[in-house]
Design a protein around this motif. Structure first.
Motif, PDB file in Angstrom:
ATOM      1  N   ALA A  16       0.828  -1.212   0.000  1.00 56.74           N
ATOM      2  CA  ALA A  16       0.000   0.000   0.000  1.00 56.74           C
ATOM      3  C   ALA A  16       0.855   1.252   0.000  1.00 56.74           C
ATOM      4  O   ALA A  16       0.388   2.320  -0.392  1.00 56.74           O
ATOM      5  CB  ALA A  16      -0.944   0.000   1.206  1.00 56.74           C
ATOM      6  N   TYR A  19       5.944  -0.228  -2.273  1.00 58.70           N
ATOM      7  CA  TYR A  19       7.171  -1.010  -2.383  1.00 58.70           C
ATOM      8  C   TYR A  19       6.901  -2.368  -3.023  1.00 58.70           C
ATOM      9  O   TYR A  19       5.938  -3.053  -2.691  1.00 58.70           O
ATOM     10  CB  TYR A  19       7.817  -1.214  -1.008  1.00 58.70           C
ATOM     11  N   ARG A  42       3.520 -12.539   1.559  1.00 57.40           N
ATOM     12  CA  ARG A  42       2.445 -11.636   1.991  1.00 57.40           C
ATOM     13  C   ARG A  42       2.059 -10.674   0.883  1.00 57.40           C
ATOM     14  O   ARG A  42       0.888 -10.397   0.666  1.00 57.40           O
ATOM     15  CB  ARG A  42       2.835 -10.904   3.268  1.00 57.40           C
ATOM     16  N   ILE A 167      -2.242  -4.065  -5.589  1.00 56.99           N
ATOM     17  CA  ILE A 167      -1.899  -3.384  -4.342  1.00 56.99           C
ATOM     18  C   ILE A 167      -2.282  -4.270  -3.163  1.00 56.99           C
ATOM     19  O   ILE A 167      -3.460  -4.556  -2.940  1.00 56.99           O
ATOM     20  CB  ILE A 167      -2.607  -2.019  -4.255  1.00 56.99           C
ATOM     21  N   ALA A 168      -1.271  -4.706  -2.427  1.00 54.20           N
ATOM     22  CA  ALA A 168      -1.472  -5.658  -1.329  1.00 54.20           C
ATOM     23  C   ALA A 168      -1.662  -4.915  -0.005  1.00 54.20           C
ATOM     24  O   ALA A 168      -1.100  -3.834   0.193  1.00 54.20           O
ATOM     25  CB  ALA A 168      -0.275  -6.592  -1.233  1.00 54.20           C
ATOM     26  N   PRO A 169      -2.439  -5.501   0.908  1.00 49.90           N
ATOM     27  CA  PRO A 169      -2.777  -4.828   2.161  1.00 49.90           C
ATOM     28  C   PRO A 169      -1.693  -4.939   3.228  1.00 49.90           C
ATOM     29  O   PRO A 169      -1.845  -5.646   4.223  1.00 49.90           O
ATOM     30  CB  PRO A 169      -4.075  -5.522   2.591  1.00 49.90           C
ATOM     31  N   LEU A 170      -0.616  -4.237   3.018  1.00 45.13           N
ATOM     32  CA  LEU A 170       0.430  -4.106   4.039  1.00 45.13           C
ATOM     33  C   LEU A 170       1.308  -2.943   3.608  1.00 45.13           C
ATOM     34  O   LEU A 170       1.256  -2.518   2.457  1.00 45.13           O
ATOM     35  CB  LEU A 170       1.267  -5.386   4.177  1.00 45.13           C
ATOM     36  N   THR A 171       2.086  -2.433   4.523  1.00 44.68           N
ATOM     37  CA  THR A 171       3.105  -1.453   4.138  1.00 44.68           C
ATOM     38  C   THR A 171       4.462  -2.020   4.541  1.00 44.68           C
ATOM     39  O   THR A 171       4.568  -2.794   5.497  1.00 44.68           O
ATOM     40  CB  THR A 171       2.893  -0.075   4.792  1.00 44.68           C
ATOM     41  N   LEU A 172       5.497  -1.647   3.799  1.00 44.70           N
ATOM     42  CA  LEU A 172       6.853  -2.135   4.087  1.00 44.70           C
ATOM     43  C   LEU A 172       7.739  -1.051   4.695  1.00 44.70           C
ATOM     44  O   LEU A 172       8.697  -1.360   5.396  1.00 44.70           O
ATOM     45  CB  LEU A 172       7.502  -2.692   2.815  1.00 44.70           C
ATOM     46  N   GLY A 173       7.445   0.195   4.401  1.00 39.94           N
ATOM     47  CA  GLY A 173       8.184   1.287   5.041  1.00 39.94           C
ATOM     48  C   GLY A 173       9.524   1.615   4.397  1.00 39.94           C
ATOM     49  O   GLY A 173      10.046   2.715   4.574  1.00 39.94           O
ATOM     50  N   ARG A 177      10.984   1.011  -4.341  1.00 46.10           N
ATOM     51  CA  ARG A 177       9.653   1.610  -4.466  1.00 46.10           C
ATOM     52  C   ARG A 177       9.332   1.951  -5.915  1.00 46.10           C
ATOM     53  O   ARG A 177      10.130   2.573  -6.607  1.00 46.10           O
ATOM     54  CB  ARG A 177       9.562   2.881  -3.610  1.00 46.10           C
TER      55      ARG A 177
ATOM     56  N   PHE B 179       2.475   7.563   4.609  1.00 44.84           N
ATOM     57  CA  PHE B 179       3.289   6.423   5.078  1.00 44.84           C
ATOM     58  C   PHE B 179       4.781   6.758   5.193  1.00 44.84           C
ATOM     59  O   PHE B 179       5.554   5.908   5.643  1.00 44.84           O
ATOM     60  CB  PHE B 179       3.140   5.180   4.188  1.00 44.84           C
ATOM     61  N   VAL B 182       6.705   5.961   8.420  1.00 43.92           N
ATOM     62  CA  VAL B 182       5.834   5.156   9.292  1.00 43.92           C
ATOM     63  C   VAL B 182       6.361   3.719   9.313  1.00 43.92           C
ATOM     64  O   VAL B 182       6.622   3.144   8.256  1.00 43.92           O
ATOM     65  CB  VAL B 182       4.378   5.172   8.780  1.00 43.92           C
ATOM     66  N   PRO B 184       6.451  -0.343   9.313  1.00 45.32           N
ATOM     67  CA  PRO B 184       5.577  -1.243   8.552  1.00 45.32           C
ATOM     68  C   PRO B 184       4.270  -1.543   9.285  1.00 45.32           C
ATOM     69  O   PRO B 184       4.254  -1.739  10.496  1.00 45.32           O
ATOM     70  CB  PRO B 184       6.425  -2.509   8.411  1.00 45.32           C
ATOM     71  N   LEU B 185       3.198  -1.594   8.525  1.00 48.73           N
ATOM     72  CA  LEU B 185       1.869  -1.832   9.072  1.00 48.73           C
ATOM     73  C   LEU B 185       1.279  -3.100   8.477  1.00 48.73           C
ATOM     74  O   LEU B 185       1.420  -3.352   7.288  1.00 48.73           O
ATOM     75  CB  LEU B 185       0.921  -0.678   8.708  1.00 48.73           C
ATOM     76  N   LEU B 187      -2.180  -4.562   7.470  1.00 51.16           N
ATOM     77  CA  LEU B 187      -3.486  -3.998   7.154  1.00 51.16           C
ATOM     78  C   LEU B 187      -4.440  -5.112   6.757  1.00 51.16           C
ATOM     79  O   LEU B 187      -4.015  -6.161   6.269  1.00 51.16           O
ATOM     80  CB  LEU B 187      -3.364  -3.022   5.979  1.00 51.16           C
ATOM     81  N   TYR B 203      -8.762   0.231   4.647  1.00 52.15           N
ATOM     82  CA  TYR B 203      -7.977  -0.757   5.389  1.00 52.15           C
ATOM     83  C   TYR B 203      -8.268  -0.631   6.877  1.00 52.15           C
ATOM     84  O   TYR B 203      -8.351   0.488   7.402  1.00 52.15           O
ATOM     85  CB  TYR B 203      -6.474  -0.511   5.200  1.00 52.15           C
TER      86      TYR B 203
END
Lengths: 207, 207
Positions: A16, A19, A42, A167-173, A177, B179, B182, B184-185, B187, B203
């Protein structure tokens, strides 16, 4: 390029926050710090855990007449080809078409089972695209599979017609990218489709 | 916070590369280098050009019992309140509820028409949230409207229950990015809905 009729498509799964892979990629962890075990599971759960729901997007991926990918997507070997490596996808890769791998180190083509042949291109992105178009007979689509760094180069060069994002439901931070360093793009949203573990969005690149 | 029942929701429109505003924001161009005239009209075309198609998302925005926004979203005045400024939204703002504005410079509450009162909070994000929750009577939702920098602070602090993104078909390449910084989250994709000029994705923030 006047005879071009096939499209140049980028197809990539991102978090999201944009990345395509986390930091610290390695042979054991090809997606690096991806919030799981580094396998990208994931990010790609939509493809492997819910294949029926996402059949259209997977099949669409397989209609390309030729593919392009970056060296880092092809494998963990850096520098010279100093050990055997034929990709992450085994003896019968899912491409069933020529795959042009961008690298700074020349190597003979590697034929696999099922119609996949890996060609190694040392002359840069424009050359890889020209070779892929020739292999696609001029009217088949060429799909650039990634990683994000490779797609960003093609976007920056204005060579992309269509962008298919998953677009997958997670963030990598942090990590590699999509759109990093790419000048602003005008996009047209062609389709958008929700599924349980992903949102698919297809954009036409207008400029 | 044991009596909390209302949710903390972030609701924001972003470009396909995750920016909520471009560089060089000013009073004349509140969204800065946004690929247009700086008014944010291309980011928010979904809301203004196709209101019928997106009625649900706009109405959802208006169900919050209290709002929070950052100083930069409230207006272009930086530093002390050295000139009159009551937000971008005129005498009858669309909030119809208390709005808590994060700032380093104290100011008396400003009552507007239609039920909107701007409260200026100098004690930071946790205090603003506590005040918004109190104003929401403990069981109404609190919606954080942005900008991205403010939302990133709440995400980093683990204070957000739900994230409503409206992804517009353009990239900005630089600016204020959701983000950014931020951790990693994880979601859960609650809903995803396509419209012609936007993809809406909601999310739940799991961790």
């Amino acid at each position: 390029m006047t005879e071009r009729t096939g499209r140049v498509i980028c197809d990539i799964t991102i978090s999201a926050d944009g990345y395509a892979a986390g930091l610290h990629q390695s042979e054991e962890r090809p997606f690096g710090d991806d919030g799981g075990d580094g396998s990208g599971d994931r990010l790609h759960a939509w493809m492997f855990d819910t294949p029926d729901e996402n059949r259209a997007e997977v099949e669409q991926l397989n209609t390309a007449a030729a593919f392009i990918m970056g060296r880092n997507m092809f494998g963990p070997v850096r520098g010279a080809w100093d050990r055997p490596w034929n990709g992450w996808w085994g003896d019968d890769p899912p491409f069933h078409a020529p795959v042009f791998v961008l690298t700074h180190h020349a190597r003979e083509p590697q034929q696999m089972n099922g119609g996949t042949t890996y060609h190694f291109v040392t002359e840069g992105i424009a050359s890889a695209l020209a070779q892929a178009r020739a292999a696609a007979d001029g009217d088949g689509d060429v799909t650039i599979l990634g990683g994000a760094t490779t797609i960003n180069q093609y976007l920056s060069a204005g060579l992309v017609d269509e962008l298919r994002l998953h677009i997958a439901p997670l963030t990598l931070g942090a990590g590699t990218r999509l759109f990093e360093g790419v000048p602003p793009l005008r996009l047209e949203q062609v389709t958008s489709r929700p599924a349980s573990l992903v949102t698919h969005v297809t954009y036409r690149v207008l400029s």
